[in-house]
Design a protein around this motif. Sequence first.
Motif, short mmCIF file in Angstrom:
data_model
loop_
_atom_site.label_atom_id
_atom_site.label_comp_id
_atom_site.label_asym_id
_atom_site.label_seq_id
_atom_site.Cartn_x
_atom_site.Cartn_y
_atom_site.Cartn_z
N ILE A 289 0.85 -1.20 0.00
CA ILE A 289 0.00 0.00 0.00
C ILE A 289 0.88 1.24 0.00
O ILE A 289 1.84 1.33 0.77
CB ILE A 289 -0.94 0.00 1.23
CG1 ILE A 289 -1.83 -1.24 1.20
CG2 ILE A 289 -1.79 1.27 1.25
CD1 ILE A 289 -2.64 -1.43 2.46
N GLU A 290 0.55 2.19 -0.88
CA GLU A 290 1.34 3.41 -0.97
C GLU A 290 1.32 4.15 0.37
O GLU A 290 0.33 4.12 1.10
CB GLU A 290 0.79 4.31 -2.08
CG GLU A 290 1.73 5.44 -2.44
CD GLU A 290 1.19 6.32 -3.55
OE1 GLU A 290 1.93 7.19 -4.02
OE2 GLU A 290 0.03 6.14 -3.95
N GLN A 291 2.42 4.80 0.69
CA GLN A 291 2.63 5.40 1.99
C GLN A 291 1.49 6.34 2.39
O GLN A 291 1.03 6.33 3.54
CB GLN A 291 3.96 6.17 2.00
CG GLN A 291 4.43 6.59 3.39
CD GLN A 291 4.71 5.40 4.30
OE1 GLN A 291 5.25 4.39 3.86
NE2 GLN A 291 4.33 5.53 5.56
N LYS A 292 0.97 7.13 1.43
CA LYS A 292 -0.07 8.11 1.74
C LYS A 292 -1.38 7.46 2.14
O LYS A 292 -2.22 8.10 2.80
CB LYS A 292 -0.31 9.04 0.54
CG LYS A 292 -0.88 8.35 -0.67
CD LYS A 292 -1.10 9.32 -1.82
CE LYS A 292 -1.67 8.64 -3.06
NZ LYS A 292 -3.00 8.06 -2.84
N ASP A 293 -1.59 6.19 1.78
CA ASP A 293 -2.86 5.51 2.07
C ASP A 293 -2.77 4.53 3.24
O ASP A 293 -3.79 3.99 3.67
CB ASP A 293 -3.33 4.74 0.82
CG ASP A 293 -3.71 5.65 -0.32
OD1 ASP A 293 -4.12 6.78 -0.04
OD2 ASP A 293 -3.61 5.23 -1.48
N LYS A 294 -1.55 4.28 3.76
CA LYS A 294 -1.38 3.21 4.75
C LYS A 294 -2.19 3.45 6.02
O LYS A 294 -2.91 2.56 6.49
CB LYS A 294 0.10 3.05 5.09
CG LYS A 294 0.86 2.22 4.07
CD LYS A 294 2.28 1.96 4.51
CE LYS A 294 3.00 1.10 3.46
NZ LYS A 294 4.40 0.84 3.82
N SER A 295 -2.07 4.62 6.59
CA SER A 295 -2.77 4.88 7.85
C SER A 295 -4.28 4.81 7.65
O SER A 295 -5.02 4.30 8.51
CB SER A 295 -2.37 6.24 8.41
OG SER A 295 -2.68 7.27 7.48
N TYR A 296 -4.75 5.30 6.51
CA TYR A 296 -6.19 5.26 6.20
C TYR A 296 -6.68 3.82 6.10
O TYR A 296 -7.68 3.43 6.73
CB TYR A 296 -6.45 6.02 4.91
CG TYR A 296 -7.73 5.64 4.20
CD1 TYR A 296 -8.97 5.92 4.76
CD2 TYR A 296 -7.69 5.00 2.96
CE1 TYR A 296 -10.14 5.58 4.11
CE2 TYR A 296 -8.85 4.64 2.30
CZ TYR A 296 -10.07 4.93 2.88
OH TYR A 296 -11.22 4.58 2.23
N VAL A 297 -5.96 2.98 5.34
CA VAL A 297 -6.38 1.58 5.14
C VAL A 297 -6.33 0.83 6.46
O VAL A 297 -7.26 0.10 6.82
CB VAL A 297 -5.48 0.89 4.08
CG1 VAL A 297 -5.81 -0.60 4.00
CG2 VAL A 297 -5.67 1.54 2.72
N ARG A 298 -5.24 1.00 7.22
CA ARG A 298 -5.12 0.30 8.50
C ARG A 298 -6.23 0.72 9.46
O ARG A 298 -6.79 -0.11 10.19
CB ARG A 298 -3.75 0.59 9.13
CG ARG A 298 -2.59 -0.14 8.46
CD ARG A 298 -1.28 0.17 9.16
NE ARG A 298 -0.15 -0.50 8.54
CZ ARG A 298 0.26 -1.72 8.85
NH1 ARG A 298 -0.39 -2.41 9.78
NH2 ARG A 298 1.30 -2.27 8.24
N GLY A 299 -6.56 2.00 9.47
CA GLY A 299 -7.63 2.48 10.35
C GLY A 299 -8.97 1.86 10.02
O GLY A 299 -9.70 1.41 10.92
#
Length: 793
Positions: A289-299
């Motif tokens: 997952i691209e860095q900018k989307d990681k926190s969003y996807v994990r959340g």
Amino acid sequence: MKINTNSILFKAMSIILISFSIITLFLIVSAKYTFQEGYTSVIKEKISIIQTSISPSIALNISYGFEKAINEIAEETLNNPDVLFLNIESPQLKNKLTYSENNKTILDFQNSKEFISTSDLLDPITFKKMGNIILVYSNDAYENYMRSFYIWLSVGIFLLMLSTSILLLYFYNSLKPLSILEDSLKKFNPNKPKHLIINNNSKNEISSIMKSTNIMIDNIIKYISYSKQLNKDLSEQQKHLKDAQRIAHVGSFEYNLLTKELTLSDEMYRMLMIKKANTISWDDFLEFIEQKDKSYVRGVLDDAIENGSTFNLKYTLDLGDGKYIDIHTVGKVRKKSDGSSKITSVSRDITKDIKNKKIIEKLAYYDALTNLPNRSLLKNRLHKALQNASREKEKVALIFLDLDHFKLINDTLGHSVGDKLLIYVSKVLKQQLREADTLARLGGDEFVALLPDIKNTKNIQYITNKLLDSLKGKHDIDSHQLYITTSIGISIYPDDSKDMEELITNADTAMYDAKKDGRNNYKFYSKNMGNHISRQMMIEQDLRVAIENQNELEIYYQPKIDTKGDFISGAEALIRWNHPTKGLLFPDSFIEVAESTGIILDMGNWIISQTIFQIKEWNKLGLNKLKIAINLSPRQFQDKDLVFLISSLIQKYQINPTQLELEVTETMSMTNIESTLRILHELKELGVSIAIDDFGTGYSSLSYLKKFPVNILKIDKSFVMDVSQNNEDKIIVETIISMAHTLGFKTVAEGVETKEHVKLLKEMGCDQLQGYHYSRPIPKDAFTKFLENYNHN
């Protein structure tokens, strides 16, 4: 047959005897209470029915004081021989009411074990308790029932003992052949199933079991064959599923939160561009997952895991080496009773969808030729700028630019050079503006610069002078050395107006004033400027005379060529004005005035009438295969008599409705959707064709477009002109043609000027071509000769 303690016969007989003893004891000890309770429930149900039927009536009569009616209800109730006693008590009664066929008291009935039931009386209006009813029900039926029960219980136990004895004897004789079956089953090989060879001529159950055993073996053989075929079919289905996922770019994965096991489908491996032999963990998967989307996807995933809910994600995967794909994942977290949880999801590669969406958004808000913001985006940014200026007490400037003598360049050097000049000018002008400023193209050679956060007039003058100076001198466009200038009009918020539309109009008015003053200069708007308005009024007056006389207006026809047969399939009818003093005028110089004043209605009706009449004249010459297109304006769509006019003219001149094509602009078709749809459907019912003109320059909603009764999409010339040189324009044209054919529409390309245009558009599958390569718009007589002399070579 030997009997021992381990034999089936001994165990079966023992079980039967023990079961008999237990059942007998159970019947004697508990059946009484079971049947007693059952019958008691029946009696209580009867009592409840009686109470339910009389309580409302008694309560109603008590509330009204009708004691006589209560007596009648009680006496009628006592007609039931099982009802022995009825007592009614209520504060609203002077005395409690007691009814009985004898003189027994409640205590007497209790001692004789009669059924006594008490229920509440409820007020029929307020439903509050207003008293109670005591009802005594006879237990004679219950006593008779229980005596009968004991008699039948004794008979049943006797018969059970007799049948058990017979069963034990029969069971003993019947089980003797089981020893034969035992030996035969010991020889049975499940790997090589064969029928049992059993010599048993009896017709009892054991014989049936033996025969059933052979049937079972048959079924086992069939099941093994079926399982093999099922596995084969399942393997085929899995293959088809994999193929379907690969074609649709849809993959799936499952992650066991307890065992940490991640399972990916073949298509997921292909999406991630890794070999299936490679085993990846959940953490490895998340690393894609691209860095900018990681926190969003994990959340989102953590929330779904915690709540056991569904999730819907759109994110980007980084495949390395600069390769990225966009993914849409829909899934659910499933929690089981054993405490385990699984994430199950389906993922689709939406990279192309997002790319197409960006293209559509670009068509919506950016000029296709210059890539500058268009009118829609300009208004959006201007609206925000005005809101911010109002809050911060600042000024906003609007600069309206129009290239001088641009039409002359277009007419003499061609549209291709004109378009390249516009692209060049847009780049030059943009370089003169600040980063916060917006340069937009409204169409043609008109540009608007939006300057927010203006401190004083000197700031505006400085930027405006930069714009004028940037165009000084000669400019090389292809092999041409061009000298270009611009006329500029400026309006300021809030000095000149606080209304967005009025600011644009004021800047336009100031620009016309600058043109009148010799061009290549700028003017700030002032209220005494009337040049532009006066010019509009003069055009309006002359146009009304032309409509009334009908001798100045003329219809020109521009041919359309069918790409498959290379024949003239029809033409587009275009209005021209032979002005008595200004000469031949094109629609650009008067249509806007006609629209704003309403003259367009009379003009449009005249164009429709003249065109349908001309179709009839061409039909007389045998040219009855032509389809002529007429442009409809937004104001004409507001005319309630439009459909009737077209219908009556078709009947009057006896033409085939299929020879008539009505063109509406993309922007117009998107306004007042319900009204537009209704009118378009009414026109379609007449048999005429409907075309969307200048497709790609507006922002059509595809969900609406597919509802329109459209036959044709006309691709705007701004895309066609550079289709052979600009790859982005080529992709846009290919996309429009492909989409149109998918929706069942035909396509017409405008602005076809070169052989290269013709070649490329034919390769793309465009259905019809229209442009200067074949012919400019020409008068009807010249068009008739063109038809007679046309040679596709």
